[in-house]
Enzyme design. Structure first.
Site, PDB file in Angstrom:
ATOM      1  N   ASP A  13      32.354  45.744  60.008  1.00 29.06           N
ATOM      2  CA  ASP A  13      33.666  46.118  59.472  1.00 29.06           C
ATOM      3  C   ASP A  13      33.949  47.612  59.617  1.00 29.06           C
ATOM      4  O   ASP A  13      34.323  48.290  58.652  1.00 29.06           O
ATOM      5  CB  ASP A  13      33.784  45.718  57.992  1.00 29.06           C
ATOM      6  N   GLU A 191      42.797  38.653  58.401  1.00 26.26           N
ATOM      7  CA  GLU A 191      42.223  39.532  57.386  1.00 26.26           C
ATOM      8  C   GLU A 191      42.072  40.937  57.964  1.00 26.26           C
ATOM      9  O   GLU A 191      42.517  41.228  59.064  1.00 26.26           O
ATOM     10  CB  GLU A 191      40.855  38.981  56.935  1.00 26.26           C
TER      11      GLU A 191
END
Length: 532
Positions: A13, A191
């Site tokens: 991420d 997302e």
């Protein structure tokens, strides 16, 4: 040349930001403490870990958080002379609910003492902060819909209820209308939103397809921050699904323009290798961070080499190569724990370890605990490695007391060689594993107990792709113990599989005392030797 991954071994991420000629990447740490890893580079080739900002109870307390809960998808930015960090603390993974709390903290120095957090909302995870050029700030995140059929093990598309934004300030919190920005492409599972502005367009970058082999980076743009947003002409910017690239599982990254006018985009990635006997690929190093150079055409971003698949090697900002991997050996002389080590969940480190004259672990709860366990470990960063430790002082009086060396993914996936006490034998070594058994966490005892003489014992683990074995010695040659072990268990794909496991493999020292007497174990050294 840059060689991917730029951050090997469980660094997912990646939030990417430039401050002058300095570059920073923040990555998720999930249930590992302290929270969030921040790396620094001048050349995009070599990166140094410089901070873990969520390092006190006021900022983060994850006792009780499930495996693969905790810190999801930080967003690092810089504005108004400060670094801004948005982070999500996920308190529940399984089932319809997520219970994801979003916070903002700031600091003038990336390695300084970060401010006490401001709680913003809990409507969904993967939150980020956008600083517009008029000085206004917007908080952006996914909305989680618990009414859908999705679960943590296999999230359904309609649980991911779109990306929203709302104006936010430190003084006033969230104000103004909630803007529904985008629901993503037909790949779904939209997302990880990041917003930036260029040439009058607002660009929204998201991750889609889940964090497994269908993962992708998608993009949309709009003339107004509130939309409407149009999707990228190629739908996705990065995606390796269905290819034979050694880089897989690409998604969830962020764009940065360099100080000299180049353009790069980070992404998370995995490097799958064959499992035992060629069965099923697995990623023992978890989700890592990669980077690719991008170009602008018609006010859209594209990968420089074309297509959707990033390169293993690409040009950096300077004529330098990656630093060679080097062994790391520590004697824990103190006063601080070496930076590559972390522990699980608790901000109260004094209850589980001390540093100085060795590393003393205070036996607490079991390897299966979600609250307080004495496991101090570092990431596996290579497909082949060896690690050693010396258990210098440990006197167990019952089988409920144990200490040793562990390879660990979560409470359902680990191998350990432990010194303990067995009735009729006394102090001895045993090898015990949990082979991905969810939810029961059944233990597998590997081989017979090996009696120990008094004094220190050296413990070693050797990992070669999907194969693992433990060894031990007390003054003589290394002796194997416990037989051949399946290293593919210690991976995202082990046990429940990629959609329920978001972290990575660790190796480190462990002590437990389930009798509640807090028996201590002192380790005098730990070494990690990378292979190929």
């Amino acid at each position: 040349m840059i060689r991917n991954p730029i951050l090997p071994g469980f660094n997912p991420d990646p939030s990417f930001v430039r401050v002058g000629e300095d570059y920073y990447i923040a990555t998720s740490t999930f249930e590992w403490y302290p929270g969030v890893q921040i790396f620094h580079s001048h050349d995009l080739v070599n990166w140094d870990l410089v901070a873990r900002p969520l390092n006190r109870a006021a900022l983060l307390d994850m006792r009780g958080n499930p495996d693969s809960g905790g810190i999801w998808a930080p967003c690092l930015s810089h504005a108004d002379g400060r670094f801004w960090l948005v982070y999500t603390d996920v308190k529940r993974l399984d089932g319809a609910f997520k219970d994801a709390h979003n916070y903002v903290t700031t600091c003038e120095r990336v390695d300084g003492d970060w401010s006490d957090p401001i709680r913003v909302n809990s409507k969904g995870f993967d939150a980020s902060l956008f600083h517009d050029d008029d000085g206004r700030k917007y908080f952006i995140n996914l909305v989680w819909n618990h009414r859908g059929p999705g679960t943590g093990g296999n999230p359904a598309h309609d649980s991911f209820d779109g990306i929203v934004a709302q104006e936010w300030s430190e003084a006033g919190g969230l104000t103004g209308p909630i803007m529904e920005l985008w629901h993503g492409t037909d790949k779904g599972l939209t997302e990880a939103p990041h917003l930036f502005k260029r040439n009058g367009y607002y660009y929204l970058t998201v991750a889609e397809g889940g964090t497994g082999y269908d993962h992708a980076v998608s993009m949309a743009r709009a003339r107004d921050i509130a939309g409407p947003y149009e999707g990228h002409p190629d739908k996705h910017l990065i995606c390796t699904a269905g290819t034979d690239s050694p880089i897989q599982r690409t998604g969830h990254g962020q764009y940065v323009a360099t100080h000299d006018g180049q353009h790069y985009h980070t992404f998370l990635m995995g490097r799958p290798i064959p499992g035992p006997d060629g069965r099923e690929r697995f990623c023992p190093l978890g989700r890592e961070t990669g980077i690719e150079r991008v170009v602008w055409r018609d006010d859209w971003l594209f990968l420089e080499p074309g297509g959707l698949v990033p390169r293993e090697e690409l040009p950096g900002l300077a004529e330098v190569g990656p630093r060679p991997a080097a062994p790391a050996v520590h004697d824990f002389a103190g006063p601080d724990l070496p930076l590559e080590f972390q522990w699980l969940r608790t901000p109260d480190r004094d209850r589980i370890f001390r540093v100085g004259g060795g590393l003393t672990l205070i036996g607490r709860e079991s390897m299966g605990s979600w609250f307080e366990q004495a496991l101090v470990a570092r990431r596996q960063e290579h497909h082949v490695y060896a690690a050693e430790t010396t258990l210098a002082d440990f006197a167990p009086e019952t089988y409920q007391q144990a200490a040793g060396l562990a390879t660990y993914y979560n409470r359902h996936k680990f191998h350990m060689v432990i010194a303990t006490d067995e009735p009729g034998i006394g102090r001895c070594l045993r090898v015990v594993s949990c082979l991905g058994d969810y939810p029961d966490s059944a233990l597998t005892w590997c081989g017979d107990p090996v009696p120990l003489a008094e004094g220190p014992v050296e413990l070693r683990v050797e990992v070669d792709h999907a194969a693992q074995r433990f060894l031990w010695r007390q003054g003589g040659d290394w002796q194997p113990i416990g037989g051949a072990l399946d290293a593919s268990i210690i991976s995202d794909e082990g046990g429940r599989g990629e959609h329920a496991s978001f972290t990575g493999a660790f190796v480190g020292m462990f002590a437990m005392d389930t009798s509640g007497l807090a028996t201590e174990a002192r380790f005098s050294r730990f070494g990690y030797w990378p292979g190929s």
